[in-house]
Write a protein that holds these residues in place. Structure first.
Motif, PDB file in Angstrom:
ATOM      1  N   SER A   7       0.847  -1.194   0.000  1.00 53.22           N
ATOM      2  CA  SER A   7       0.000   0.000   0.000  1.00 53.22           C
ATOM      3  C   SER A   7       0.880   1.239   0.000  1.00 53.22           C
ATOM      4  CB  SER A   7      -0.912   0.024   1.232  1.00 53.22           C
ATOM      5  OG  SER A   7      -0.144   0.219   2.419  1.00 53.22           O
ATOM      6  N   LEU A   8       0.288   2.366  -0.295  1.00 51.53           N
ATOM      7  CA  LEU A   8       1.042   3.626  -0.267  1.00 51.53           C
ATOM      8  C   LEU A   8       1.486   3.961   1.144  1.00 51.53           C
ATOM      9  CD1 LEU A   8      -1.079   5.710  -2.807  1.00 51.53           C
ATOM     10  CD2 LEU A   8       1.212   4.765  -3.158  1.00 51.53           C
ATOM     11  N   LYS A   9       0.696   3.584   2.125  1.00 48.66           N
ATOM     12  CA  LYS A   9       1.088   3.813   3.513  1.00 48.66           C
ATOM     13  C   LYS A   9       2.356   3.026   3.843  1.00 48.66           C
ATOM     14  CE  LYS A   9      -0.634   3.554   8.274  1.00 48.66           C
ATOM     15  NZ  LYS A   9      -1.788   3.198   9.139  1.00 48.66           N
ATOM     16  N   GLU A  10       2.384   1.754   3.437  1.00 45.44           N
ATOM     17  CA  GLU A  10       3.587   0.948   3.665  1.00 45.44           C
ATOM     18  C   GLU A  10       4.777   1.502   2.899  1.00 45.44           C
ATOM     19  OE1 GLU A  10       3.080  -3.167   2.865  1.00 45.44           O
ATOM     20  OE2 GLU A  10       1.758  -3.529   4.569  1.00 45.44           O
ATOM     21  N   LEU A  11       4.522   1.986   1.688  1.00 46.62           N
ATOM     22  CA  LEU A  11       5.604   2.560   0.888  1.00 46.62           C
ATOM     23  C   LEU A  11       6.200   3.775   1.587  1.00 46.62           C
ATOM     24  CD1 LEU A  11       7.200   2.546  -1.777  1.00 46.62           C
ATOM     25  CD2 LEU A  11       5.409   3.975  -2.772  1.00 46.62           C
ATOM     26  N   SER A  12       5.344   4.668   2.082  1.00 42.59           N
ATOM     27  CA  SER A  12       5.828   5.858   2.795  1.00 42.59           C
ATOM     28  C   SER A  12       6.600   5.456   4.045  1.00 42.59           C
ATOM     29  CB  SER A  12       4.654   6.765   3.166  1.00 42.59           C
ATOM     30  OG  SER A  12       4.008   7.243   2.014  1.00 42.59           O
ATOM     31  N   TYR A  13       6.113   4.453   4.761  1.00 36.67           N
ATOM     32  CA  TYR A  13       6.781   3.982   5.971  1.00 36.67           C
ATOM     33  C   TYR A  13       8.157   3.410   5.636  1.00 36.67           C
ATOM     34  CZ  TYR A  13       7.671   1.327  10.238  1.00 36.67           C
ATOM     35  OH  TYR A  13       8.243   0.815  11.381  1.00 36.67           O
ATOM     36  N   THR A  14       8.229   2.648   4.549  1.00 35.75           N
ATOM     37  CA  THR A  14       9.497   2.057   4.130  1.00 35.75           C
ATOM     38  C   THR A  14      10.506   3.144   3.766  1.00 35.75           C
ATOM     39  OG1 THR A  14       8.387   0.069   3.325  1.00 35.75           O
ATOM     40  CG2 THR A  14      10.587   0.496   2.473  1.00 35.75           C
ATOM     41  N   VAL A  15      10.037   4.146   3.030  1.00 36.50           N
ATOM     42  CA  VAL A  15      10.925   5.258   2.653  1.00 36.50           C
ATOM     43  C   VAL A  15      11.376   6.024   3.899  1.00 36.50           C
ATOM     44  CG1 VAL A  15      11.046   7.460   1.425  1.00 36.50           C
ATOM     45  CG2 VAL A  15       9.961   5.474   0.339  1.00 36.50           C
ATOM     46  N   SER A  16      10.460   6.258   4.826  1.00 37.75           N
ATOM     47  CA  SER A  16      10.800   7.030   6.025  1.00 37.75           C
ATOM     48  C   SER A  16      11.867   6.334   6.857  1.00 37.75           C
ATOM     49  CB  SER A  16       9.551   7.278   6.874  1.00 37.75           C
ATOM     50  OG  SER A  16       9.079   6.072   7.460  1.00 37.75           O
ATOM     51  N   GLY A  17      11.867   4.984   6.840  1.00 35.57           N
ATOM     52  CA  GLY A  17      12.893   4.253   7.582  1.00 35.57           C
ATOM     53  C   GLY A  17      14.277   4.526   7.047  1.00 35.57           C
ATOM     54  N   LEU A  18      14.401   4.651   5.710  1.00 34.46           N
ATOM     55  CA  LEU A  18      15.705   4.950   5.123  1.00 34.46           C
ATOM     56  C   LEU A  18      16.085   6.411   5.345  1.00 34.46           C
ATOM     57  CD1 LEU A  18      18.123   3.982   3.529  1.00 34.46           C
ATOM     58  CD2 LEU A  18      16.846   4.355   1.414  1.00 34.46           C
ATOM     59  N   VAL A  19      15.083   7.309   5.364  1.00 29.90           N
ATOM     60  CA  VAL A  19      15.344   8.733   5.597  1.00 29.90           C
ATOM     61  C   VAL A  19      16.070   8.931   6.923  1.00 29.90           C
ATOM     62  CG1 VAL A  19      14.257  10.965   6.075  1.00 29.90           C
ATOM     63  CG2 VAL A  19      13.455   9.565   4.165  1.00 29.90           C
ATOM     64  N   HIS A  65      -0.294   4.885  -8.998  1.00 28.34           N
ATOM     65  CA  HIS A  65       1.087   5.273  -8.744  1.00 28.34           C
ATOM     66  C   HIS A  65       1.152   6.207  -7.530  1.00 28.34           C
ATOM     67  CE1 HIS A  65       2.873   3.901 -12.618  1.00 28.34           C
ATOM     68  NE2 HIS A  65       1.683   4.181 -13.123  1.00 28.34           N
ATOM     69  N   PRO A  66       2.233   6.160  -6.770  1.00 29.65           N
ATOM     70  CA  PRO A  66       2.440   7.207  -5.765  1.00 29.65           C
ATOM     71  C   PRO A  66       2.708   8.536  -6.457  1.00 29.65           C
ATOM     72  CG  PRO A  66       4.369   5.778  -5.915  1.00 29.65           C
ATOM     73  CD  PRO A  66       3.321   5.176  -6.797  1.00 29.65           C
ATOM     74  N   ASN A  67       2.593   9.633  -5.716  1.00 27.16           N
ATOM     75  CA  ASN A  67       2.927  10.951  -6.249  1.00 27.16           C
ATOM     76  C   ASN A  67       3.748  11.721  -5.217  1.00 27.16           C
ATOM     77  OD1 ASN A  67       1.069  12.235  -4.409  1.00 27.16           O
ATOM     78  ND2 ASN A  67      -0.593  11.647  -5.802  1.00 27.16           N
ATOM     79  N   ASP A  73       6.176  13.565   0.237  1.00 25.72           N
ATOM     80  CA  ASP A  73       6.714  14.796   0.827  1.00 25.72           C
ATOM     81  C   ASP A  73       6.656  14.815   2.349  1.00 25.72           C
ATOM     82  OD1 ASP A  73       7.386  15.778  -1.618  1.00 25.72           O
ATOM     83  OD2 ASP A  73       5.732  17.211  -1.767  1.00 25.72           O
ATOM     84  N   SER A  74       5.619  14.221   2.928  1.00 25.85           N
ATOM     85  CA  SER A  74       5.477  14.295   4.385  1.00 25.85           C
ATOM     86  C   SER A  74       6.574  13.530   5.116  1.00 25.85           C
ATOM     87  CB  SER A  74       4.104  13.760   4.811  1.00 25.85           C
ATOM     88  OG  SER A  74       3.970  12.396   4.429  1.00 25.85           O
ATOM     89  N   VAL A  75       7.140  12.508   4.473  1.00 19.33           N
ATOM     90  CA  VAL A  75       8.187  11.711   5.130  1.00 19.33           C
ATOM     91  C   VAL A  75       9.580  12.034   4.590  1.00 19.33           C
ATOM     92  CG1 VAL A  75       6.633   9.822   5.724  1.00 19.33           C
ATOM     93  CG2 VAL A  75       7.844   9.761   3.539  1.00 19.33           C
ATOM     94  N   THR A  76       9.647  12.827   3.523  1.00 25.87           N
ATOM     95  CA  THR A  76      10.962  13.166   2.944  1.00 25.87           C
ATOM     96  C   THR A  76      11.025  14.655   2.634  1.00 25.87           C
ATOM     97  OG1 THR A  76      10.135  12.644   0.728  1.00 25.87           O
ATOM     98  CG2 THR A  76      11.273  10.880   1.921  1.00 25.87           C
ATOM     99  N   PRO A  77      11.002  15.502   3.661  1.00 31.33           N
ATOM    100  CA  PRO A  77      10.978  16.951   3.385  1.00 31.33           C
ATOM    101  C   PRO A  77      12.294  17.508   2.863  1.00 31.33           C
ATOM    102  CG  PRO A  77      11.103  16.523   5.731  1.00 31.33           C
ATOM    103  CD  PRO A  77      10.897  15.197   5.088  1.00 31.33           C
ATOM    104  N   VAL A  78      13.424  16.877   3.201  1.00 32.07           N
ATOM    105  CA  VAL A  78      14.723  17.462   2.816  1.00 32.07           C
ATOM    106  C   VAL A  78      15.564  16.545   1.948  1.00 32.07           C
ATOM    107  CG1 VAL A  78      14.822  18.986   4.822  1.00 32.07           C
ATOM    108  CG2 VAL A  78      15.756  16.669   4.981  1.00 32.07           C
ATOM    109  N   ASN A  79      15.147  15.310   1.766  1.00 36.22           N
ATOM    110  CA  ASN A  79      15.898  14.389   0.908  1.00 36.22           C
ATOM    111  C   ASN A  79      15.168  14.221  -0.419  1.00 36.22           C
ATOM    112  OD1 ASN A  79      16.488  13.223   3.863  1.00 36.22           O
ATOM    113  ND2 ASN A  79      18.231  12.772   2.530  1.00 36.22           N
ATOM    114  N   ASN A 137       9.768  13.026  -5.398  1.00 40.13           N
ATOM    115  CA  ASN A 137       9.088  13.921  -4.461  1.00 40.13           C
ATOM    116  C   ASN A 137       9.366  15.366  -4.871  1.00 40.13           C
ATOM    117  OD1 ASN A 137      11.755  14.144  -3.707  1.00 40.13           O
ATOM    118  ND2 ASN A 137      11.360  13.969  -1.504  1.00 40.13           N
ATOM    119  N   SER A 138       8.834  16.316  -4.104  1.00 40.82           N
ATOM    120  CA  SER A 138       9.003  17.729  -4.480  1.00 40.82           C
ATOM    121  C   SER A 138      10.466  18.136  -4.478  1.00 40.82           C
ATOM    122  CB  SER A 138       8.193  18.625  -3.535  1.00 40.82           C
ATOM    123  OG  SER A 138       6.806  18.417  -3.723  1.00 40.82           O
ATOM    124  N   ALA A 139      11.225  17.651  -3.484  1.00 45.58           N
ATOM    125  CA  ALA A 139      12.652  17.980  -3.449  1.00 45.58           C
ATOM    126  C   ALA A 139      13.360  17.404  -4.669  1.00 45.58           C
ATOM    127  CB  ALA A 139      13.284  17.436  -2.165  1.00 45.58           C
TER     128      ALA A 139
END
Length: 527
Positions: free
Chosen positions: A103-115, A139-141, A146-152, A167-169
């Motif tokens: 899910s997109l929630k799991e995807l965001s969580y997975t990305v946030s762990g690496l952040v 697809h994710p967008n 952005d909420s989990v990767t504000p600076v990366n 992401n936006s960055a």
């Protein structure tokens, strides 16, 4: 490249470098015969097939002896279409495949762990998300990230390799804004206000030229992982079909090979736009070394803009002529039925290269309804297709494609019965290279869940599948004179399997394992 050691008659006068004995050998000659005994290798070339009781007489100081223990020996497996640097990148990127995130929630969580483990501003790379396998079915967008990767800055690559999400960055870092035009052969998805959503199609070259490359240590680590995977699955030769292949990539792979980071032989398919890079160096089709040589020129036919690009008429014919003037046959990426139809028609109207028996290739040919099948048969091109997709993506095809169209997917049986030359490729990193899985699906048409995709008549027999996987790959590489069989004079590239695939129920193939891989007479992997 196409010069192999001769003077095999001298073998009896010199010690053998390798003896594989206690083996059930399938030489894959004109008839399917097996030889029980030993194989003798000298200077990277098979020089002798003998009896088991000859081992002691042939063994000399310095001879390596491999006891196969009654296992089966075949010529090495051949992946006729993959993307080697893409595979290396996948193996060191964040795992976003359907087995890791649903899910997109799991995807965001997975990305946030690496952040949390990555310094601010450093790019985060993920690979393999599948929009069709996510709960949300999209697809994710950039907003999802952005909420989990504000600076990366983040780049997540779709499982197909033909789309990505930033992401936006990431969008800011590569200079994509609302007013940024679509590239000629790519597309920027935009929201109702005309702003980029972060989803990009066919824009690898655009993005990769604007972000930091993988460091030397990262890329080396990825190549080492890729090399280990290939060897552990019995792949002795691979063909790199990346459309962006240029002289710099050739030099990079050459360096890895020279430094023993890549053991498999590599056929390097240059991008059509980069042929002059090689011609200017005096490198032509087949040029290079026994470990790295030039193959077909790669052309990608895409429909991402809504039209077939490049134009399958004058533009494609111009590319075919340019390749032929430089002595290169072409390999054309064509997936959808109408694209395959247009490509086959162009090849039919254009003379095949007058270079021995090497012909043009169509890569994938995934959809072949009757009208496209007729064109591809009349074109006489070789087809390099992907039976592994039946296994790994079969459920997705059954969900997304109308049932009446399943019969037109990956028509291996019909192509074989029509007399077309075939080879198999994994298209890795889309799927991980696994010849035994590809053979299973080429024979059974079964998906990973055990479902039948399309008609069972589109499968081929076990012998036919194995010959396509091994000898079809050699023909696709223009190398059948010296690989694809076990006999004196052929390169000593072999795979040892724990089960005899010709004498094992197809339903038990998941128990078949690679015990050893031999390349150039060297045992490069043992399991």
């Amino acid at each position: 490249m196409h010069e192999v050691l001769t003077s095999f008659w001298r073998a009896a006068l010199e010690p053998l470098d390798l003896i594989i004995h206690n083996a059930v050998v399938y030489p894959l000659g004109p008839s399917l015969e097996k030889h029980v005994g030993l194989i003798g290798v000298q200077k990277g070339v098979i020089v002798y097939l003998g009896r088991q009781d000859e081992v002691s007489g042939l063994r000399k100081p310095g001879t390596k002896v491999l006891d196969a223990g009654g296992a089966t020996v075949l010529p090495g497996f051949h992946d006729a279409h993959l993307h080697l640097l893409g595979l290396a990148s996948r193996l060191i990127s964040l795992d976003c495949t359907a087995t890791a995130v649903t899910s997109l929630k799991e995807l965001s969580y997975t990305v946030s762990g690496l952040v949390k483990r990555t310094p601010p501003g450093v790019w985060i790379r993920g690979w393999g998300y599948d929009d069709s396998a996510l709960t949300e079915g999209r697809h994710p967008n950039r907003n999802d990230l952005d909420s989990v990767t504000p600076v990366n800055p983040v780049k997540l690559t779709h499982r197909s390799g033909h789309a990505m999400v930033l992401n936006s960055a990431g969008l800011r870092a590569v200079g994509i804004r609302g007013e940024t035009p679509d590239p000629i052969d790519g597309r920027i998805e935009r929201d109702q206000d005309g702003q980029p959503t972060g989803l990009l199609f066919e824009m690898d070259e655009y993005v990769d030229s604007r972000i930091p490359r993988l460091s030397s240590s990262e890329l080396t680590r990825g190549i080492e992982f890729a090399d280990s995977w290939l060897l552990s699955h019995g792949l002795t030769t691979v063909q790199d079909a990346s459309a962006l292949n240029n002289a710099s990539r050739w030099d990079l792979l050459s360096s890895f090979i020279q430094n023993d980071k890549i053991a498999s032989r590599v056929v390097f398919m240059p991008g059509i736009q980069n042929l002059n890079d090689f011609v200017d160096r005096g490198l032509m089709y087949g040029g290079g070394s026994p470990k790295l040589w030039l193959g077909h020129a790669k052309i990608v036919m895409s429909t991402i803009t809504g039209e077939i690009m490049p134009d399958p008429g004058a533009e494609l014919l111009s590319s075919l002529s340019a390749a032929q003037r430089r002595g290169f046959p072409v390999a054309i990426h064509a997936v959808e039925a109408h694209t395959v139809h247009a490509v086959a028609k162009a090849l039919k109207d254009h003379a095949n290269p007058a270079r021995g028996k090497v012909v043009h290739r169509i890569e994938h040919a995934s959809e072949l309804p009757p009208e496209s099948f007729r064109e591809i048969r009349e074109a006489g091109a070789m087809v390099v297709t992907n039976p592994g997709f039946i296994y790994y993506s079969g459920e997705r095809y059954q969900r997304a494609i109308p049932a009446d169209d399943h019969q037109w997917l990956y028509r291996i049986g019909s192509l074989h019965n029509a007399g077309l030359d075939l080879a198999f490729g994994s298209d890795s990193p889309v799927e991980m290279p696994n010849p035994l899985v590809e053979l299973y699906s080429a024979v059974t048409r079964r998906t990973q869940a055990g479902n039948m995709l399309g008609s069972p008549n589109e499968g081929v027999g076990v012998e036919e599948a194995i010959r396509i996987a091994i000898q079809g790959g050699a023909r696709a590489a223009g190398a059948s004179r010296f690989m694809g069989r076990i006999r004196p004079g052929m390169l000593a590239d072999m795979v040892v399997l724990n089960q005899d695939p010709f004498d094992t129920n197809i339903g038990q193939w998941n128990e078949n394992k690679v015990l050893a891989t031999v390349i150039n007479g060297q045992v490069v992997w043992e399991g």
